[in-house]
Design a protein around this motif. Structure first.
Motif, short mmCIF file in Angstrom:
data_model
loop_
_atom_site.label_atom_id
_atom_site.label_comp_id
_atom_site.label_asym_id
_atom_site.label_seq_id
_atom_site.Cartn_x
_atom_site.Cartn_y
_atom_site.Cartn_z
N ALA A 170 0.83 -1.20 0.00
CA ALA A 170 0.00 0.00 0.00
C ALA A 170 0.87 1.25 0.00
O ALA A 170 0.56 2.25 -0.68
CB ALA A 170 -0.93 0.00 1.21
N ALA A 171 1.95 1.23 0.77
CA ALA A 171 2.88 2.36 0.75
C ALA A 171 3.48 2.54 -0.64
O ALA A 171 3.58 3.68 -1.14
CB ALA A 171 3.98 2.16 1.79
N ALA A 172 3.87 1.44 -1.27
CA ALA A 172 4.43 1.52 -2.63
C ALA A 172 3.41 2.08 -3.61
O ALA A 172 3.76 2.86 -4.52
CB ALA A 172 4.89 0.14 -3.07
N LEU A 173 2.14 1.72 -3.44
CA LEU A 173 1.07 2.23 -4.30
C LEU A 173 0.98 3.75 -4.18
O LEU A 173 0.67 4.45 -5.16
CB LEU A 173 -0.25 1.58 -3.93
CG LEU A 173 -1.48 1.91 -4.78
CD1 LEU A 173 -1.29 1.45 -6.22
CD2 LEU A 173 -2.72 1.27 -4.18
N LEU A 174 1.26 4.27 -3.00
CA LEU A 174 1.24 5.72 -2.79
C LEU A 174 2.55 6.38 -3.22
O LEU A 174 2.67 7.61 -3.14
CB LEU A 174 0.98 6.03 -1.31
CG LEU A 174 -0.33 5.52 -0.69
CD1 LEU A 174 -0.44 5.97 0.76
CD2 LEU A 174 -1.53 6.00 -1.50
#
Length: 377
Positions: A170-174
């Motif tokens: 999820a952090a990578a998606l952001l």
């Protein structure tokens, strides 16, 4: 890397080429010990070995570098991926009272794999490990401290491998590093749990000493007044085994409406079925309660990530869970939320202060990565 997930009645496996993280083979041996299935876990593991050999990917391949095993309960002793030794295996056996349905099967998987390839590193990756960072205020139950210490009664949390993977994805998606992101992860499958992750570190979770606590699940009750257990014993005359079966296998969505499949519940709701509607509403109410609670725990939430079977596939659950949370910074985009897609994606509106994401979990890949890192190190 070969990843083995030896469950109570099945063995899942995946063979990975870690050079590019491609999947070479995968499958499941089901109905272990049941009519029509293999006799036991040892037979199941040997069936996996035969299947891989039939694809010229056998366990005797010199390319196979290590075997990673999912182990459900690591207690307070095992808080990171661990190279299996005889002493470690004894330690996992000592934790069987905390996970009597799961750790024995996990142990069998390790034992058989060691017998088949004694030369290979075997790595145990623990479901509870990601939650070992819980502060004592979150991990402790308010019971007599001596009794809790003597019998290991505290919050351990589960689904940790999934929560770790999804929070990072999820952090990578952001487009941000995990250490910069506060996330609420909602792992919603037949088993369900939520976690509060501050800067990549888990600080709270819903499952407790066992996977029974927390959210409403397919067949598990989730949170329940402990007094209800005493009431069932004293008034209904149920013994501990009967209560255990009731709360783990005959409760949750199944207990409320007779179905534990959210797709079927959705179909019944569309036909006006009141029991299905109630089950859905109870499920969502508990979910919303914990989203609010974990928002308070974290202080700032950057992303709410839905994962696992229901979380990834039920737009209705996501919409109901995120409804009217604008004051918490959550603005869902109904069009994005309704789209079915395979990869990680945002379903929040542009400009929503809190991102809402759908992130498919991949516990086998996470175990393979942990195994590879330890085997290489």
């Amino acid at each position: 890397m070969l990843v083995l997930n030896s469950g109570s009645s099945s063995v899942k496996y995946r063979l990975m080429d870690m050079a590019d993280e491609t999947r070479l083979a995968s499958g499941t041996v089901e109905r272990i010990g049941e009519p029509g299935g293999v006799a036991d876990h040892a037979s199941a593991l040997r069936a996996v070995a035969d299947e891989l050999a039939g694809q010229d990917l056998g366990l005797d391949s010199p390319r196979l570098a290590a075997v990673g095993h999912r182990v459900v309960h690591g207690g307070t002793r095992f808080t990171e991926p661990t190279l299996v030794t005889d002493e470690v295996l004894d330690g996992i056996r000592a934790l069987v009272p905390l996970a009597p349905l799961h750790n024995p099967a996990n142990i069998t998987g390790i034992e058989v794999a060691r017998d088949l390839r004694p030369d290979l590193p075997q790595v145990a990756v623990f479901d509870t490990a990601f939650h070992a960072t819980l502060p004592e205020a979150a991990a402790r139950y308010a019971i007599d401290a001596g009794t809790a210490e003597r019998y290991g009664i505290r919050r351990y949390g589960f689904h940790g491998t999934s929560h770790a993977y999804v929070s990072r994805a999820a952090a990578a998606l952001l487009g941000r590093e995990p250490g910069e992101v506060n996330a609420v992860v909602l792992h919603l499958g037949n088993g369900a749990s939520a976690s509060a992750v501050r800067g990549g570190v888990c600080v709270d979770t819903t499952m407790g000493m066992t996977p029974l606590e927390g959210l409403v699940m397919g067949t598990r009750s989730g949170d329940l007044d402990p007094g209800a257990v005493f009431h069932l014993a004293r008034v209904a005359g149920l013994d501990t085994d009967a209560i255990d079966t009731l709360l783990n296998k005959k409760s949750g969505l199944l207990g409320l409406c007779g179905d534990n499949d959210m797709r079927e519940i959705g179909r019944r709701m569309a036909e006006g079925d009141a029991d299905a509607r109630l089950a859905f509403d109870v499920y969502v109410h508990r979910l919303r309660r914990y989203v609010g609670a974990f928002t308070a725990v974290l202080g700032r939430v950057d992303v709410i990530a839905f994962t696992a079977g229901v979380g990834e596939n039920s737009a209705a659950v996501r919409a109901a869970a995120m409804r009217d949370l604008e004051n918490l910074g959550v603005v869902l985009d109904p069009v994005r939320n309704a789209v079915r897609a395979g990869g990680p994606r945002l379903v929040s509106a542009d400009g929503s202060p809190v991102a809402v994401a759908v992130v498919p979990t991949d516990e086998e890949l996470a175990i393979a990565r942990d195994t590879y890192a330890l085997a290489q190190g």
